[in-house]
Design a protein around this motif. Sequence first.
Motif, PDB file in Angstrom:
ATOM      1  N   GLY A 159       0.827  -1.199   0.000  1.00  0.00           N
ATOM      2  CA  GLY A 159       0.000   0.000   0.000  1.00  0.00           C
ATOM      3  C   GLY A 159       0.862   1.251   0.000  1.00  0.00           C
ATOM      4  N   PHE A 160       0.351   2.316  -0.576  1.00  0.00           N
ATOM      5  CA  PHE A 160       1.107   3.571  -0.586  1.00  0.00           C
ATOM      6  C   PHE A 160       0.137   4.740  -0.691  1.00  0.00           C
ATOM      7  N   ASP A 161       0.596   5.891  -0.221  1.00  0.00           N
ATOM      8  CA  ASP A 161      -0.195   7.108  -0.326  1.00  0.00           C
ATOM      9  C   ASP A 161       0.058   7.754  -1.677  1.00  0.00           C
ATOM     10  N   PRO A 162      -0.981   8.297  -2.300  1.00  0.00           N
ATOM     11  CA  PRO A 162      -0.747   9.044  -3.540  1.00  0.00           C
ATOM     12  C   PRO A 162       0.099  10.278  -3.254  1.00  0.00           C
ATOM     13  N   GLU A 163       0.925  10.644  -4.192  1.00  0.00           N
ATOM     14  CA  GLU A 163       1.779  11.814  -4.035  1.00  0.00           C
ATOM     15  C   GLU A 163       0.943  13.066  -4.278  1.00  0.00           C
ATOM     16  N   VAL A 164       0.609  13.763  -3.199  1.00  0.00           N
ATOM     17  CA  VAL A 164      -0.198  14.974  -3.286  1.00  0.00           C
ATOM     18  C   VAL A 164       0.580  16.128  -2.677  1.00  0.00           C
ATOM     19  N   LYS A 165       0.726  17.189  -3.451  1.00  0.00           N
ATOM     20  CA  LYS A 165       1.398  18.392  -2.951  1.00  0.00           C
ATOM     21  C   LYS A 165       0.369  19.490  -2.754  1.00  0.00           C
ATOM     22  N   LYS A 166       0.620  20.338  -1.752  1.00  0.00           N
ATOM     23  CA  LYS A 166      -0.274  21.453  -1.487  1.00  0.00           C
ATOM     24  C   LYS A 166       0.509  22.767  -1.545  1.00  0.00           C
ATOM     25  N   PHE A 167      -0.152  23.785  -2.118  1.00  0.00           N
ATOM     26  CA  PHE A 167       0.476  25.095  -2.250  1.00  0.00           C
ATOM     27  C   PHE A 167      -0.487  26.183  -1.790  1.00  0.00           C
ATOM     28  N   LEU A 168       0.064  27.245  -1.231  1.00  0.00           N
ATOM     29  CA  LEU A 168      -0.716  28.426  -0.862  1.00  0.00           C
ATOM     30  C   LEU A 168      -0.264  29.584  -1.742  1.00  0.00           C
ATOM     31  N   SER A 169      -1.212  30.210  -2.416  1.00  0.00           N
ATOM     32  CA  SER A 169      -0.895  31.321  -3.315  1.00  0.00           C
ATOM     33  C   SER A 169      -1.636  32.578  -2.871  1.00  0.00           C
ATOM     34  N   VAL A 170      -0.918  33.706  -2.881  1.00  0.00           N
ATOM     35  CA  VAL A 170      -1.516  35.021  -2.616  1.00  0.00           C
ATOM     36  C   VAL A 170      -1.271  35.859  -3.867  1.00  0.00           C
ATOM     37  N   PHE A 171      -2.359  36.350  -4.480  1.00  0.00           N
ATOM     38  CA  PHE A 171      -2.203  37.023  -5.770  1.00  0.00           C
ATOM     39  C   PHE A 171      -3.210  38.163  -5.906  1.00  0.00           C
ATOM     40  N   GLU A 172      -2.889  39.099  -6.803  1.00  0.00           N
ATOM     41  CA  GLU A 172      -3.743  40.262  -7.044  1.00  0.00           C
ATOM     42  C   GLU A 172      -4.320  40.176  -8.449  1.00  0.00           C
ATOM     43  N   THR A 173      -5.591  40.631  -8.594  1.00  0.00           N
ATOM     44  CA  THR A 173      -6.239  40.608  -9.908  1.00  0.00           C
ATOM     45  C   THR A 173      -6.733  41.998 -10.286  1.00  0.00           C
ATOM     46  N   VAL A 174      -6.914  42.165 -11.584  1.00  0.00           N
ATOM     47  CA  VAL A 174      -7.527  43.393 -12.111  1.00  0.00           C
ATOM     48  C   VAL A 174      -8.665  42.981 -13.046  1.00  0.00           C
ATOM     49  N   PRO A 175      -9.683  43.835 -13.198  1.00  0.00           N
ATOM     50  CA  PRO A 175      -9.821  45.141 -12.540  1.00  0.00           C
ATOM     51  C   PRO A 175     -10.201  45.000 -11.061  1.00  0.00           C
ATOM     52  N   GLY A 176      -9.971  46.069 -10.301  1.00  0.00           N
ATOM     53  CA  GLY A 176     -10.387  46.106  -8.904  1.00  0.00           C
ATOM     54  C   GLY A 176      -9.283  45.925  -7.897  1.00  0.00           C
ATOM     55  N   HIS A 177      -8.104  45.419  -8.353  1.00  0.00           N
ATOM     56  CA  HIS A 177      -6.972  45.191  -7.448  1.00  0.00           C
ATOM     57  C   HIS A 177      -7.385  44.381  -6.214  1.00  0.00           C
ATOM     58  N   ALA A 178      -8.122  43.292  -6.463  1.00  0.00           N
ATOM     59  CA  ALA A 178      -8.506  42.377  -5.386  1.00  0.00           C
ATOM     60  C   ALA A 178      -7.309  41.513  -5.002  1.00  0.00           C
ATOM     61  N   LEU A 179      -7.156  41.277  -3.705  1.00  0.00           N
ATOM     62  CA  LEU A 179      -6.077  40.424  -3.202  1.00  0.00           C
ATOM     63  C   LEU A 179      -6.714  39.134  -2.694  1.00  0.00           C
ATOM     64  N   PHE A 180      -6.315  38.011  -3.297  1.00  0.00           N
ATOM     65  CA  PHE A 180      -6.899  36.715  -2.951  1.00  0.00           C
ATOM     66  C   PHE A 180      -5.847  35.781  -2.353  1.00  0.00           C
ATOM     67  N   GLU A 181      -6.353  34.832  -1.556  1.00  0.00           N
ATOM     68  CA  GLU A 181      -5.495  33.796  -0.967  1.00  0.00           C
ATOM     69  C   GLU A 181      -6.234  32.468  -1.079  1.00  0.00           C
ATOM     70  N   ALA A 182      -5.526  31.425  -1.502  1.00  0.00           N
ATOM     71  CA  ALA A 182      -6.168  30.110  -1.627  1.00  0.00           C
ATOM     72  C   ALA A 182      -5.129  29.004  -1.532  1.00  0.00           C
ATOM     73  N   THR A 183      -5.596  27.835  -1.097  1.00  0.00           N
ATOM     74  CA  THR A 183      -4.744  26.646  -1.026  1.00  0.00           C
ATOM     75  C   THR A 183      -5.235  25.641  -2.057  1.00  0.00           C
ATOM     76  N   VAL A 184      -4.302  25.036  -2.772  1.00  0.00           N
ATOM     77  CA  VAL A 184      -4.651  24.020  -3.770  1.00  0.00           C
ATOM     78  C   VAL A 184      -3.849  22.754  -3.507  1.00  0.00           C
ATOM     79  N   SER A 185      -4.358  21.655  -4.030  1.00  0.00           N
ATOM     80  CA  SER A 185      -3.606  20.396  -3.983  1.00  0.00           C
ATOM     81  C   SER A 185      -3.498  19.847  -5.394  1.00  0.00           C
ATOM     82  N   THR A 186      -2.444  19.117  -5.638  1.00  0.00           N
ATOM     83  CA  THR A 186      -2.282  18.490  -6.948  1.00  0.00           C
ATOM     84  C   THR A 186      -3.232  17.303  -7.049  1.00  0.00           C
ATOM     85  N   ASN A 187      -3.617  16.935  -8.279  1.00  0.00           N
ATOM     86  CA  ASN A 187      -4.466  15.763  -8.464  1.00  0.00           C
ATOM     87  C   ASN A 187      -3.885  14.850  -9.532  1.00  0.00           C
ATOM     88  N   GLU A 188      -4.528  13.701  -9.719  1.00  0.00           N
ATOM     89  CA  GLU A 188      -3.989  12.686 -10.635  1.00  0.00           C
ATOM     90  C   GLU A 188      -4.094  13.100 -12.100  1.00  0.00           C
TER      91      GLU A 188
END
Length: 647
Positions: free
Chosen positions: A583-612
């Motif tokens: 048995g083994f665990d799937p290789e899953v990586k997690k990242f946290l990204s903080v980024f700005e978007t336009v229009p509006g100069h919104a600042l967002f933060e989110a966590t993602v994980s890799t998938n198969e």
Amino acid sequence: MLHLRLIWNRISIVRARYKRQLKIFLGILAVYWIYGTFYKEVDYVFINENTNKKCIIPNLDVRDKSIEKFFVQLDPIKCEQSTDFVFIDHKGFLQINHSAISDSGYKDVSCAYSIVKRVGDFDVKKEAAEVGFEKSTYVGADFILVNCKNDGGRVIYEKLHHTIDYKSRLQQYKLLDESMEHLNVYVFGMDSLSRLAAERTIPITLRYIEENLKGYIMKGYTKVGANTFPNLVSLMTGKICFSKELPPYAEHLDPYPFLWKNFSNSGYATMFAEDLPDMGTFSYWKGFKEQPSMHYMRPFYLALDKFGLPNTRRALLALENSNINIGSTSALCVKNTPKHKFYMNYYKQFIEFYGRKRKFSLGWLNELTHEYDNLVQLADRDFMLFFKWMKDSGKLDNSVLIVMSDHGIMQRSVKNTLGGRTENRMPLFAIVVPPHIKAKYPHIPQNLRKNTKRLTTVYDAHETLVDILESDFLRSQTVLNENEKLPRGISFFREIPEKRSCDDAAIPGDYCVCNSYDQMDVGSTESKDVAQFLVSYINQVLSKQGDKCAKLHISAIKDFFFVKSNLQRHREREEFSLRNIFGFDPEVKKFLSVFETVPGHALFEATVSTNEKGSYDVIGRVNRVNRYGNQSWCIEDKFAKPLCYCS
């Protein structure tokens, strides 16, 4: 001698005749033994080796794919379609249900009751004398076995009923009145239920707690022991179980300094109710010599079994957990009543019958959650309606409600998954505080909001109960000095420092789930891929609003982190099984990204994980970090509003 020879010949004939069948049978036994010994599911051992570092609470995904496959939507519980011949009214009197008897068609029905009494923590007895009754009668006991007979003397109704004998207690104890400063405490517990499992299985209840009761759900709440006993003992004593502070007793648990004793000494009526007596939290460890609280439901469940009442068929629950229903009624029923409703109705009687007197209650449901991950969904609406009754009837006006668990699901197949190992360590904990307390002491709601995102434990819950017991809502104003050693338990009413570590909170490494962040290059390909994925995800969410919201684009990536789980596997401490090798665990990586978007100069933060699929999955929600003011004036959707820039 001849007799022995005949016996031996007969054995030889049988052996020859059934030799092939015997070989097949032994072969099946061998395969079963090999499978059970070498390929069985065992507990994976994970230990956090960075317990002295500031805790970063894991951002968990309620739709985690490694766990989601275990959850099944179940059909509603089906019990007998019958009406009780007797009932307990709202004042605690035993009444005959004349309409039910009339509808049954029986004539000249007579009813009688026997009082059921506790005999230690492992037995009950019923009084030999049956007491007949025709009119409303008050019975000076909590548990009564009622039977009704027809004109021919045949028993046509038999059922165990419960009530709260409050009149005897009011004569025996000096109970004080509740007030705006002297609050009731209602702890509603469920075994083996993580916060995320609760979101999957009892969403109606959680939504009502958050939206209607304005409750607070602790997202960093972590267990401090392996199972129910150490977690509940620490809740009720504030001490570390199985330590020098609280050594295990060879006999009964009566000497333990349980907090319900303090509440009783302060003029509170007390209650402890728990189902499934064969695996009771405290009776599993010798139990109590004397009844631990004024009202104690254990004898009721013991009596269901002892007196041959239908409290069996539990073997069928595994099938019902997979929505395979055998028979016309559910194994979760006793005749016409779902078993969890006995517990809830007893709880309701305790609250109702004592009126304005101070009350402390600890309830614990086992059967729906202890061994099964789906059954609790069958009680979701019942839980919500119970809490709604408490609110609508004013029972929460001067009360603190705590809805909690001890740990997550214990099934190895679930807790050994990538998501399950974290969920198992992070049980449900929610707290509801009266509005007038929040208005008079504004630091309390402020701190509760902050503490929903801090590392918390039963030791903190214990200190909160002490604050309520002592009616002291001012000491939690004092801010802790983070440069000094932090106390093990910190009331939820006080701000819990963000820098708190598992060591600070006395969480052993086996149960510490805290992550850490490794800074990564914002200009890396991985960083750009994650940010672009998240912007596409946001635009997809906003597409449901038609053309009201502008399409967003990345203007800058502010921060990018690799989210590192500090739970490291220790195979050398695990029981041997071929599953451990293959048995083994799937290789899953997690990242946290903080980024700005336009229009509006919104600042967002989110966590993602890799998938198969070579892409990413969003964990939780994309969070808006800066203010959005009236940028989303054109839409009403509360989840989309922080994301939208009206075009």
